[in-house]
Design a protein around this motif. Structure first.
Motif, PDB file in Angstrom:
ATOM      1  N   ARG B  19       0.821  -1.214   0.000  1.00 52.72           N
ATOM      2  CA  ARG B  19       0.000   0.000   0.000  1.00 52.72           C
ATOM      3  C   ARG B  19       0.855   1.265   0.000  1.00 52.72           C
ATOM      4  O   ARG B  19       0.356   2.347  -0.250  1.00 52.72           O
ATOM      5  CB  ARG B  19      -0.954   0.000   1.183  1.00 52.72           C
ATOM      6  N   TRP B  20       2.142   1.136   0.304  1.00 57.91           N
ATOM      7  CA  TRP B  20       3.000   2.316   0.220  1.00 57.91           C
ATOM      8  C   TRP B  20       3.439   2.510  -1.218  1.00 57.91           C
ATOM      9  O   TRP B  20       3.644   1.557  -1.944  1.00 57.91           O
ATOM     10  CB  TRP B  20       4.260   2.150   1.094  1.00 57.91           C
ATOM     11  N   ALA B  21       3.623   3.753  -1.600  1.00 59.45           N
ATOM     12  CA  ALA B  21       4.058   4.014  -2.963  1.00 59.45           C
ATOM     13  C   ALA B  21       5.390   3.314  -3.200  1.00 59.45           C
ATOM     14  O   ALA B  21       6.343   3.532  -2.470  1.00 59.45           O
ATOM     15  CB  ALA B  21       4.219   5.514  -3.190  1.00 59.45           C
ATOM     16  N   GLY B  23       6.313   0.534  -2.442  1.00 55.36           N
ATOM     17  CA  GLY B  23       6.754  -0.362  -1.377  1.00 55.36           C
ATOM     18  C   GLY B  23       7.769   0.331  -0.487  1.00 55.36           C
ATOM     19  O   GLY B  23       8.267   1.400  -0.798  1.00 55.36           O
TER      20      GLY B  23
END
Lengths: 371, 275
Positions: B19-21, B23
């Motif tokens: 979910r993080w840009a 990763g």
């Protein structure tokens, strides 16, 4: 590159369609549109004090405005609106725009020092987004008849304010993460309800701004998660930054409700949707579990879960400090204003050159057409 | 109506970091790309080309970042940051490619943060202080025209990774050159003061032309662009002068070391840290 305000914030007053793929979407709300006339188009601020006397059916206009607000529908640039509503919006939107622009400074100082190229790119892009937010917001203010250059002059002459939070210094790279987590987080708490603000161009600008703020906020939190997995020195940097930014962040929601004179009218006009204290409470309730997950301590001995209220109790911010910072006596007020003023003054010859070139081009085109 | 938003979901547990840009722990911008060096390509030479072009881009991006909060207008804040970000992105890809082919396996940050000024291979024009908006704009015109001409040639490079980086960069650099050219015309044509400043900037920049035309023979292309822009701006074409030494050989002005000291300060203060 310059956005045309009217073009960018076209409202239902001007018939339009938006196409997404093959679908044609029509304006959702079928507004009653007033015929354009001398008090509903163009530069309105200078006329604002006289138009009510000239308006033939002032009562009808006020009634229509009140009914639009009551139905939770949007006021658009060409709609009639009370002077106070217009002035309040210009003040609020300008203050918001100024905050985005001054807010570039505390974090911007770290772009050249970011400790990895990935963090450098993230921070550079974030600060650039803030310049973009400033542009949308000044454009939204221009739909009310304000002028960006004039608003900028008011800022650098100290006649209009920006958020007090940006008058605190950024002392380490952890501040970049904590600003993302707290300051962008608090901004989101404040701004998400503004997506339902009664003034159309402001509400629509807030939709995009909130999306970008959410992205920034997650990036800030992700930086802190990474730092907390790093060295002891990094964990200490994060805790130190949390200690310094917590109370100023709570002050971002403004004075307590019983000392906030303009709030009631703004709530009635649905420019503002929740009280300062309610938003502050939401921010605390959301942030506590995030702090636990991160493994940092929020610097408030009175902070605890209140089972009966189903919310957190927390200490009282130092309102005298907020007053000091708002009245120009925070740690960095002078430095922030000085930087903005210098940039504006040193850029004057560039703006003059661009204007002169445009005028020469226009004259040449005219001569060419005449010849 | 609900005011729910992602802020509330920050602390939710997730199985992975998707979910993080991009990763978390993202280190390799060329992840997933076939990075074999084709036969017939000299890996050492390829690495040198990549590092030189990356150094030009990183140093330029650093100078553009210094404009942040200092630009003459908000549109220029956005545009200069855009150009800086493009160049930073080019630097990251090129450093990564260099690290793969020079045998060291170094990542992008090893090149940016843990080399000294003597090891940098950027041309000196890139490292000069920003000066006024006229100087920065004229320098950007020269460097972007020169870089665009080089990248246009590199699209045909036998190394597919460098070729792809160049193809991406051509689109970016075309905008950089357009932006700079428009401003040089505005400033040259605008007022007496802007004309004077731009003329002076052209002379200052011309003193560093000498070392630009070595790696690829792009002199004529760049000269044609400058000739067209200065003509439209009503400015005289500056006179080339020879410049002793070469940034590509590690010769630099006194301005590079302080630039790097700032760029590298936090990374070097915490060499064990993860960011």
């Amino acid at each position: 590159m310059r956005f045309g305000a009217q073009e960018f914030f076209r409202g239902p007053g001007q018939p339009f369609t938006i196409t997404f793929g093959h679908r044609v979407l029509l304006p959702r709300e079928n507004h009653v549109t007033l015929e354009p006339n001398e008090w509903s188009v163009g530069k309105l601020v200078s006329m604002a004090t006289t138009h009510s006397a000239e308006a033939p059916d002032r009562d009808g206009l006020q009634e229509h405005f009140d009914a639009t607000i009551a139905r939770d529908q949007r006021i658009e640039p060409r709609d009639w609106m009370p002077d106070g509503y217009r002035k309040t919006l210009i003040r609020q939107i300008a203050q918001h725009a100024h905050s985005e622009i001054i807010g570039m400074q505390p974090e911007g100082e770290w772009i050249t020092k970011a400790p990895s190229l990935r963090r450098k790119a993230i921070l550079f892009a974030k600060v650039q987004d803030e310049a973009g937010h400033g542009l949308y917001l000044y454009s939204a203010a221009e739909t009310l008849g304000a002028d960006r250059a004039d608003l900028t002059t008011r800022l650098i002459e100290g006649r209009q304010k920006y958020s007090s939070i940006f008058n605190y210094p950024t002392l380490s790279f952890a501040d970049v993460g904590v600003i993302g987590w707290f300051v962008d987080g608090a901004a989101i708490c404040n701004q998400v309800p503004l997506c339902r603000s009664s003034y159309g161009p402001y509400a629509r600008a807030m939709v995009r701004i909130c999306k970008e703020e959410s992205f920034h906020q997650r990036q800030g939190y992700e930086l802190l998660l990474t730092m907390m997995r790093g060295t002891d020195a990094q964990r200490a940097m994060v805790q130190d930054a949390v200690d310094r930014w917590w109370w100023p962040s709570l002050m971002m929601f403004g004075p307590p409700d019983d000392a906030s004179p303009n709030s009631a009218q703004s709530m009635a006009w649905k420019i503002k949707r929740h009280s300062n204290d309610e938003l502050r409470q939401r921010f605390v309730d959301m942030t506590v579990p995030q702090a636990d997950k991160l493994g940092v301590r929020l610097p408030d001995p009175e902070l605890r879960w209140n089972e009966a209220r189903g919310r957190h109790d927390f200490g009282t911010p130092d309102w005298d400090e907020l007053k000091r910072v708002i009245t120009g006596n925070g740690p960095c007020n002078d430095r922030r204003m000085e930087r903005r003023r210098t940039a504006h003054e040193e850029g004057a010859w560039v703006r003059e050159a661009a204007t002169a070139h445009a005028a020469k081009q226009a004259a040449r085109a005219k001569d060419g057409a005449a010849a | 109506m609900s005011d729910d938003h992602v802020y509330m979901t920050l602390a939710e547990g997730h199985e992975d970091d998707t979910r993080w840009a991009y990763g978390t722990g993202f280190e390799d911008p060329l992840h997933g790309v076939d990075t074999t060096v084709p036969e017939g390509v000299d890996a050492g030479e390829l690495a040198d080309v990549c590092v030189a072009l990356a150094d030009d881009a990183l140093v330029s991006a650093q100078r553009l970042a210094e404009w942040t909060t200092r630009a003459p207008e908000l549109e220029e804040e956005v545009a200069l940051a855009n150009i800086g970000l493009d160049l930073l992105g080019q630097a990251r890809l090129l450093y990564s490619r260099a690290g793969q082919v020079d045998g060291t396996g170094r990542g992008e940050d090893a090149y940016a943060y843990f080399r000294d000024a003597d090891d940098f291979r950027n041309v000196r024009l890139a490292e000069l202080p920003n000066g006024d908006f006229a100087f920065s704009t004229v320098r950007l015109l020269v460097l972007s025209s020169w870089r665009l001409a080089q990248f246009a040639h590199l699209v045909a490079h036998p190394d597919p990774v460098l070729s792809a980086i160049a193809a991406k960069g051509v689109k970016e650099l075309t905008y950089h050159r357009q932006y700079a050219a428009e401003w040089v015309v505005r400033l040259g044509d605008g007022t007496a003061e802007s004309h004077r400043r731009t003329r002076k900037a052209l002379e200052q920049v011309a003193a560093y032309f000498g070392e630009l035309f070595t790696a690829y023979d792009v002199r004529d292309e760049v000269a044609a662009v400058l000739c067209q822009v200065t003509g439209a701006a009503g400015l005289p074409m500056p006179v080339y002068r020879p410049l002793p030494g070469a940034g590509r050989a590690g010769d630099h002005t006194e301005h590079l070391a302080p630039l790097l000291a700032e760029l590298q300060s936090v990374a070097r203060a915490h060499p064990e840290a993860t960011w």
